[in-house]
Design a protein around this motif. Structure first.
Motif, short mmCIF file in Angstrom:
data_model
loop_
_atom_site.label_atom_id
_atom_site.label_comp_id
_atom_site.label_asym_id
_atom_site.label_seq_id
_atom_site.Cartn_x
_atom_site.Cartn_y
_atom_site.Cartn_z
N MET B 1 37.24 18.04 52.42
CA MET B 1 36.53 17.47 51.42
C MET B 1 36.50 18.21 50.43
O MET B 1 36.16 19.44 50.23
CB MET B 1 34.97 17.65 52.25
N GLY B 2 36.71 17.75 49.04
CA GLY B 2 37.03 18.29 47.90
C GLY B 2 35.66 18.93 47.39
O GLY B 2 35.86 19.41 46.19
N LEU B 3 34.42 18.70 47.79
CA LEU B 3 33.29 19.29 47.30
C LEU B 3 33.00 20.68 47.70
O LEU B 3 32.97 21.14 48.75
CB LEU B 3 32.02 18.47 47.69
N ILE B 5 30.34 23.17 47.73
CA ILE B 5 28.83 23.00 47.87
C ILE B 5 28.14 24.28 47.19
O ILE B 5 26.98 24.14 46.99
CB ILE B 5 28.44 23.10 49.50
N LYS B 6 28.90 25.35 46.82
CA LYS B 6 28.24 26.33 46.00
C LYS B 6 27.85 25.86 44.86
O LYS B 6 27.11 26.30 44.03
CB LYS B 6 29.24 27.52 45.82
N PRO B 8 26.53 22.62 43.71
CA PRO B 8 25.05 21.94 43.85
C PRO B 8 24.14 23.09 44.18
O PRO B 8 23.10 22.90 43.70
CB PRO B 8 25.24 20.92 44.73
N ILE B 9 24.50 24.02 45.14
CA ILE B 9 23.58 24.99 45.50
C ILE B 9 23.01 25.71 44.20
O ILE B 9 22.03 26.03 43.85
CB ILE B 9 23.92 26.02 46.39
N PHE B 11 23.40 25.29 41.09
CA PHE B 11 22.86 24.37 39.96
C PHE B 11 21.18 24.10 40.64
O PHE B 11 20.45 24.32 39.57
CB PHE B 11 23.46 22.89 39.76
N MET B 12 20.98 23.89 41.63
CA MET B 12 19.67 23.54 42.23
C MET B 12 18.74 24.66 42.10
O MET B 12 17.55 24.70 41.58
CB MET B 12 19.88 22.93 43.71
N MET B 56 25.84 32.11 42.97
CA MET B 56 26.61 31.07 43.58
C MET B 56 27.53 30.21 42.71
O MET B 56 28.80 29.96 42.96
CB MET B 56 25.48 30.23 44.09
N LEU B 72 34.63 17.39 38.84
CA LEU B 72 34.10 16.14 38.25
C LEU B 72 34.61 14.94 38.98
O LEU B 72 34.20 13.92 38.97
CB LEU B 72 34.00 15.91 36.89
N GLY B 73 36.05 15.39 39.35
CA GLY B 73 36.38 14.53 40.32
C GLY B 73 37.53 13.68 40.48
O GLY B 73 37.52 12.83 41.22
N ILE B 74 38.70 13.74 39.86
CA ILE B 74 39.43 12.95 39.97
C ILE B 74 40.90 13.21 40.77
O ILE B 74 41.41 12.48 41.82
CB ILE B 74 40.18 12.13 38.61
N GLU B 76 41.55 15.98 42.73
CA GLU B 76 41.43 16.59 43.90
C GLU B 76 42.42 16.00 44.96
O GLU B 76 43.08 16.62 45.95
CB GLU B 76 40.04 16.99 44.15
N GLU B 77 42.20 14.71 45.15
CA GLU B 77 42.80 14.21 46.32
C GLU B 77 44.31 14.30 46.19
O GLU B 77 45.08 14.29 47.33
CB GLU B 77 42.25 12.74 46.34
#
Lengths: 562, 89
Positions: B1-3, B5-6, B8-9, B11-12, B56, B72-74, B76-77
């Motif tokens: 899974m390409g996200l 998590i550090k 979003p953690i 940024f939040m 983080m 941001l996403g393109i 990685e896959e």
């Protein structure tokens, strides 16, 4: 009770948290290409992520609210749920059991049972587990909505539907990965959200020594700073045999080693090494969670003993309503701002509990019930779709069970009781199945049933002190033994159910023929599986080294708080 | 899974940290802090969360923006596992 005074700043923190939770689900949506991605997180997550999710899935509201309540009722003795309970079981899972779960082709705990034993053992486990998770998720929802109604004056139905909706959206979009990633986020939020409460609370009562002094003001709470030295058969937790074997061995090993809700997190790791490290990485923070959840309960009692004009705990029946310790402490010490953060952390703990149950239900329902019994042999795309729809179905049934919980409190007690009866014998079946090749499917299945039945029987002949309803025990009308508390009773029921299941499994296995050859049991049974060699670069990264570190720290903590 | 998590953690908690820090400064000496024993707990918690969130983000895959496009996403896959490992080294 007077409702909390929240301001716009508290609400903005809640809304921002919800936005991040949903955002994570949305960001993961594009990775959901097949059923494995959705139901097993593609078996690709790093160990620190699965490790934190491993304990966060369990750090639900039950733990935060329940352990604080227990801290207020029993003091430091509550740490037995951690240092003698969870930690040894987590080490055992990592070192001895994970190689079979992760190494076999099983995608779930019931599926392991099918590979190791037979169809009926899997079916029994799959159905009981599916029902249990749905009800657990419903109970979480009900409890959250009830708390929000009491504390904030929010509408019960609105709270229920909003929380269900948020959990539904992020688990529908990103499946197990979304639940796991959010559990990591929730873990940090819970720790950081409650930390100010513990610190300010401790300052108020004059630090650890001040708290101990104030606890000593009341003879009933004077030994609260010790975990073992007050333990006697009259103690509410029962004697040390009940704690050591009932809680520490049977119940904890049964929960942490065979409950798919937590095992699933480890199975989502990217490699065997990471899967084995998952429970161990989780164990490090787990050992220190008591300071976050038990200490607030003890501070609350210290404040009541010494008389703090700003703190009060509502009364329920003959004693206090201990479940309100955390909310009342938040109200006492936190001004608007951090109060919003603390309440958000509380909601996060409910949601992680709900989502954990929903995702575990998804996997078991899709693989072990739908694919096995209802519609086998379809394409992967089909099962991905079924997995997604099961999320919707699971959340809807959870809402239903939440209302059932609201209507009949005793039904929930009754169901939890039945599940408790099933858990202890289940560990006996696993232990025998994983470590002896002679154990047969019939042995495991009938051992499970015999153990469950004997648990119900022991429950029928015993009672906790002050029991008011038959759900608490003694339903046969004859009470042979009265325990100091429900907890002590549970520990002993577990010991007896486990022992009966173990003996029954052995006897029936010896009396029946093996149906699986050595070749079929390769990778499923200890003697027939090549020893797992860990390929970590450095010795300190290996599961064995981590396990020793965890064990030593747990022993040191136990000695310090003896 | 390409996200990672550090991210979003991070940024939040930076957002939470900013909100509480600013709110803490604005409400310096406010009487509501009698609850928290006279300590401006919003300010302290806010600063703590800012530090945690920033930490983080620093250790995340963002690497100060170098890999923002990827997050941001393109692409990685398309990266094979080997390519990912090379990137990490």
């Amino acid at each position: 009770m007077e409702a909390f005074n929240l301001t716009w700043i508290d609400y903005s923190i809640m809304i921002i948290y919800f936005a991040f939770v949903l955002g994570i689900g949305w960001a993961l949506k594009k990775y959901m290409k097949n059923a494995t991605d959705f139901l097993e997180a593609g078996r690709s997550l790093p160990a620190w992520v699965t490790g934190l999710a491993f304990i966060s899935a369990n750090l639900g509201a039950l733990e935060v609210i329940g352990m604080a309540a227990s801290g207020a009722k029993y003091g430091m003795a509550t740490v037995h749920f951690y240092w003698i309970g969870a930690i040894p079981a987590m080490i055992f899972l990592a070192i001895f059991m994970m190689p079979f779960y992760y190494g076999s082709k099983a995608r779930s705990v019931p599926e392991y049972l099918k590979l190791r034993f037979d169809e009926k053992t899997r079916g029994f486990n799959a159905f009981t587990f599916a029902i249990m998770t749905i009800f657990a998720s419903g109970i979480s929802m009900y409890a959250l909505a009830l708390l929000m109604e009491t504390l904030l004056g929010w509408n019960f139905h609105m709270s229920l539907f909003i929380s269900a909706f948020i959990v539904l959206v992020y688990t529908y979009l990103g499946g197990l990965s979304s639940a796991i990633y959010n559990e990591v986020l929730q873990f940090f939020l819970i720790v950081i959200g409650f930390l100010p409460l513990v610190i300010i609370g401790l300052i108020k009562v004059g630090g650890w020594d001040g708290m101990v002094g104030k606890l000593a003001l009341n003879p009933a709470t004077s030994g609260f700073d010790h975990s073992w030295s007050n333990i006697s058969p009259e103690h509410p937790m029962g004697g040390w045999i009940g704690i050591f074997f009932g809680l520490g061995f049977v119940l904890s090993f049964g929960y942490w080693c065979t409950n798919f809700l937590v095992v699933q997190r480890a199975m989502a790791a990217g490699s065997m090494s990471d899967a084995r490290k998952t429970p161990l990485i989780g164990a490090f923070p787990k050992m220190f969670i008591p300071f976050l959840v038990i200490i607030p309960g003890m501070i609350a009692i210290a404040l009541l003993n010494s008389g703090d004009p700003l703190f009060d705990l509502p009364v329920k029946g003959a004693g206090y309503d201990y479940d309100l310790v955390i909310p009342m402490m938040l109200k006492r010490f936190l001004p608007t701002g951090v109060l919003g953060l603390g309440l958000t952390a509380l909601m996060a703990s409910f949601m992680s509990g709900m989502a954990g149950n929903v995702t575990a239900f998804n996997t078991v329902f899709t693989y072990d019930i739908y694919q096995s019994y209802l519609v086998p042999g379809k394409s992967d795309k089909h099962y991905l779709r079924v997995g997604q729809l099961t999320t919707v179905f699971g959340v809807l049934v959870s809402i239903l069970t939440a209302y059932v919980a609201a209507l009949f409190n005793n039904i929930m007690d009754f169901l939890q009781l039945i599940f408790a009866f099933i858990n202890a014998p289940l560990f006996a079946a696993f232990l025998m199945g994983m470590f002896t090749k002679r154990t047969t499917g019939h042995g495991a299945f009938w051992g499970l049933l015999t153990g469950t039945f004997s648990a119900a029987l022991v429950h029928g002949f015993t009672q906790p002190a002050g029991a008011e309803s038959l759900v608490k025990g003694g339903w046969t009308g004859t009470v042979l033994q009265t325990f100091p508390s429900e907890m002590a009773q549970n520990f002993w029921i577990a010991i007896i159910a486990f022992s009966v299941a173990l003996v029954a499994t052995i006897v029936i296995s010896l009396a029946t023929k093996r149906t699986k050859t050595d070749e079929q049991l390769k990778g499923l049974v200890y003697q027939l599986t090549p020893k797992t060699i860990d390929d970590s670069k450095h010795w300190y990264q290996r599961p064995g080294a981590l396990a020793w570190a965890v064990g030593i720290i747990a022993v040191i903590l136990t000695v310090i708080f003896w | 899974m390409g996200l990672d998590i550090k991210i979003p953690i991070g940024f939040m908690f930076v957002v939470f940290g900013l909100i509480l820090t600013v709110f803490g400064i604005v409400t310096l000496g406010d009487e509501m802090y009698e609850l928290s024993l006279g300590k401006n707990i919003n300010l302290y918690s806010g600063l703590g969360m800012l530090v945690f969130g920033a930490f983080m983000l620093i250790i995340s895959d963002l690497k100060f923006g170098k890999r923002i496009d990827e997050t941001l996403g393109i692409d990685e896959e398309d990266l094979t596992k080997e390519a990912k490992k090379e990137l990490e080294n």
